[in-house]
Motif scaffolding. Structure first.
Motif, PDB file in Angstrom:
ATOM      1  N   HIS A 135     -12.839 -18.505  40.318  1.00 35.08           N
ATOM      2  CA  HIS A 135     -14.191 -18.158  40.737  1.00 35.08           C
ATOM      3  C   HIS A 135     -14.414 -16.652  40.607  1.00 35.08           C
ATOM      4  O   HIS A 135     -13.473 -15.861  40.617  1.00 35.08           O
ATOM      5  CB  HIS A 135     -14.456 -18.622  42.175  1.00 35.08           C
ATOM      6  CG  HIS A 135     -13.811 -17.753  43.210  1.00 35.08           C
ATOM      7  ND1 HIS A 135     -12.481 -17.872  43.567  1.00 35.08           N
ATOM      8  CD2 HIS A 135     -14.328 -16.732  43.957  1.00 35.08           C
ATOM      9  CE1 HIS A 135     -12.191 -16.986  44.490  1.00 35.08           C
ATOM     10  NE2 HIS A 135     -13.283 -16.275  44.750  1.00 35.08           N
ATOM     11  N   ASP A 137     -17.134 -13.586  42.167  1.00 37.01           N
ATOM     12  CA  ASP A 137     -18.160 -13.242  43.148  1.00 37.01           C
ATOM     13  C   ASP A 137     -18.911 -12.011  42.655  1.00 37.01           C
ATOM     14  O   ASP A 137     -18.319 -10.948  42.427  1.00 37.01           O
ATOM     15  CB  ASP A 137     -17.518 -12.959  44.504  1.00 37.01           C
ATOM     16  CG  ASP A 137     -18.547 -12.906  45.633  1.00 37.01           C
ATOM     17  OD1 ASP A 137     -19.751 -12.749  45.332  1.00 37.01           O
ATOM     18  OD2 ASP A 137     -18.155 -13.024  46.808  1.00 37.01           O
ATOM     19  N   HIS A 139     -21.472 -10.547  44.286  1.00 38.96           N
ATOM     20  CA  HIS A 139     -22.144  -9.828  45.380  1.00 38.96           C
ATOM     21  C   HIS A 139     -21.910  -8.329  45.248  1.00 38.96           C
ATOM     22  O   HIS A 139     -20.779  -7.876  45.002  1.00 38.96           O
ATOM     23  CB  HIS A 139     -21.619 -10.303  46.743  1.00 38.96           C
ATOM     24  CG  HIS A 139     -22.272 -11.552  47.223  1.00 38.96           C
ATOM     25  ND1 HIS A 139     -21.638 -12.780  47.242  1.00 38.96           N
ATOM     26  CD2 HIS A 139     -23.530 -11.773  47.689  1.00 38.96           C
ATOM     27  CE1 HIS A 139     -22.453 -13.706  47.700  1.00 38.96           C
ATOM     28  NE2 HIS A 139     -23.619 -13.126  47.984  1.00 38.96           N
ATOM     29  N   VAL A 168     -20.280 -17.043  41.861  1.00 37.59           N
ATOM     30  CA  VAL A 168     -21.085 -16.865  43.072  1.00 37.59           C
ATOM     31  C   VAL A 168     -22.099 -15.770  42.797  1.00 37.59           C
ATOM     32  O   VAL A 168     -21.736 -14.614  42.557  1.00 37.59           O
ATOM     33  CB  VAL A 168     -20.198 -16.496  44.278  1.00 37.59           C
ATOM     34  CG1 VAL A 168     -21.059 -16.301  45.526  1.00 37.59           C
ATOM     35  CG2 VAL A 168     -19.152 -17.577  44.518  1.00 37.59           C
ATOM     36  N   GLY A 170     -25.090 -15.452  44.857  1.00 33.69           N
ATOM     37  CA  GLY A 170     -25.921 -15.164  46.020  1.00 33.69           C
ATOM     38  C   GLY A 170     -27.314 -15.728  45.798  1.00 33.69           C
ATOM     39  O   GLY A 170     -27.713 -16.028  44.662  1.00 33.69           O
ATOM     40  N   ASP A 209     -19.408 -25.365  48.158  1.00 36.33           N
ATOM     41  CA  ASP A 209     -18.939 -24.327  47.235  1.00 36.33           C
ATOM     42  C   ASP A 209     -19.933 -23.182  47.078  1.00 36.33           C
ATOM     43  O   ASP A 209     -19.787 -22.350  46.180  1.00 36.33           O
ATOM     44  CB  ASP A 209     -18.663 -24.932  45.854  1.00 36.33           C
ATOM     45  CG  ASP A 209     -17.457 -25.850  45.852  1.00 36.33           C
ATOM     46  OD1 ASP A 209     -16.451 -25.527  46.525  1.00 36.33           O
ATOM     47  OD2 ASP A 209     -17.515 -26.899  45.173  1.00 36.33           O
ATOM     48  N   GLY A 210     -20.954 -23.139  47.963  1.00 35.34           N
ATOM     49  CA  GLY A 210     -21.906 -22.029  47.900  1.00 35.34           C
ATOM     50  C   GLY A 210     -23.326 -22.466  47.649  1.00 35.34           C
ATOM     51  O   GLY A 210     -24.242 -21.640  47.664  1.00 35.34           O
ATOM     52  N   ALA A 214     -24.423 -20.358  44.126  1.00 35.69           N
ATOM     53  CA  ALA A 214     -23.245 -20.384  43.262  1.00 35.69           C
ATOM     54  C   ALA A 214     -23.509 -21.357  42.111  1.00 35.69           C
ATOM     55  O   ALA A 214     -24.393 -22.227  42.205  1.00 35.69           O
ATOM     56  CB  ALA A 214     -22.000 -20.791  44.044  1.00 35.69           C
TER      57      ALA A 214
END
Length: 221
Positions: A135, A137, A139, A168, A170, A209-210, A214
């Motif tokens: 994964h 991220d 952010h 991911v 957001g 999972d978000g 995501a």
């Protein structure tokens, strides 16, 4: 009375054998003249000095070899202006995509897959049936930084042999006007950018999972 045998005529040359004249022998042809080596023409003083200066000369050996086409110059080698280099990069992104994507989205949900993709496999991706193997991220990243991160992440995941990964993004609730800039960017990069040639499909993730913040990404084998 008996008759006397007549004696033959006495030929005094009868016992002499005459010799036949022998045929005349043909004279052998004379041998060909021996070739006479031509003496090189005498060099003038200037030519003699030149040959003495360069010494013995050996013939040049030629080697036949195929030379491949030169590698295209990079943007750094061409020293292109930033705006022009960026335009070429965008064009390369469009050309690199090997298949067209069918896209669908709503206010929060995004989805895309290569045209003709198996609907059953896409349904499994939506329901989270594939194991997430890596994964990323995004952010706190700007749009430009997020784009580079996604490109590097997809490439490394494909090399590692991953099939399903998670990005991911957001929900964009803290962005200006609450516009999900990164989510829209991820949809664009996965369908028309450099990573597109390595992607089969993508969709918003399950809540565990978000959720809509995501994205599941299914990679080519």
């Amino acid at each position: 009375m008996t008759k006397k045998k007549e004696t033959p005529f006495n030929n005094p040359f009868g016992g002499i054998k005459l010799k036949q004249p022998e045929p005349e022998k043909k004279a052998a042809p004379p041998p060909p003249p021996k070739p006479v080596a031509k003496k090189p023409a005498p060099l003038d003083e200037e030519s003699a000095l030149f040959l003495e200066a360069i010494g013995e000369v050996a013939p040049v050996r030629t080697v036949k070899a195929r030379v491949g086409p030169p590698e295209p110059p990079s943007a750094a080698q061409l020293r292109l202006p930033n705006e022009e280099a960026e335009s070429l990069a965008r064009l390369a992104e469009l050309v690199s995509a090997q298949a067209e994507f069918d896209l669908s989205d709503s206010d929060e949900f995004i989805e895309g897959a290569v045209r003709g993709f198996d609907a059953n496999v896409m349904r499994k991706l939506r329901t989270g049936d594939f194991t997430v193997q890596a994964h990323l991220d995004l952010h706190g990243l700007t749009r430009d930084d997020a784009k580079l991160a996604v490109e590097g992440f997809i490439n490394k995941s494909r090399i590692a042999g991953h099939r399903c990964v998670l990005i991911v993004t957001g929900r964009g609730l803290n962005s200006a006007d609450q516009v999900p800039v990164l989510k829209a960017g991820v949809q664009q990069w996965l369908s028309r950018g450099r990573p597109a040639k390595q992607v089969l499909g993508f969709c918003s993730a399950r809540p565990k999972d978000g959720g809509t913040g995501a994205v599941y990404v299914l990679l080519r084998r």
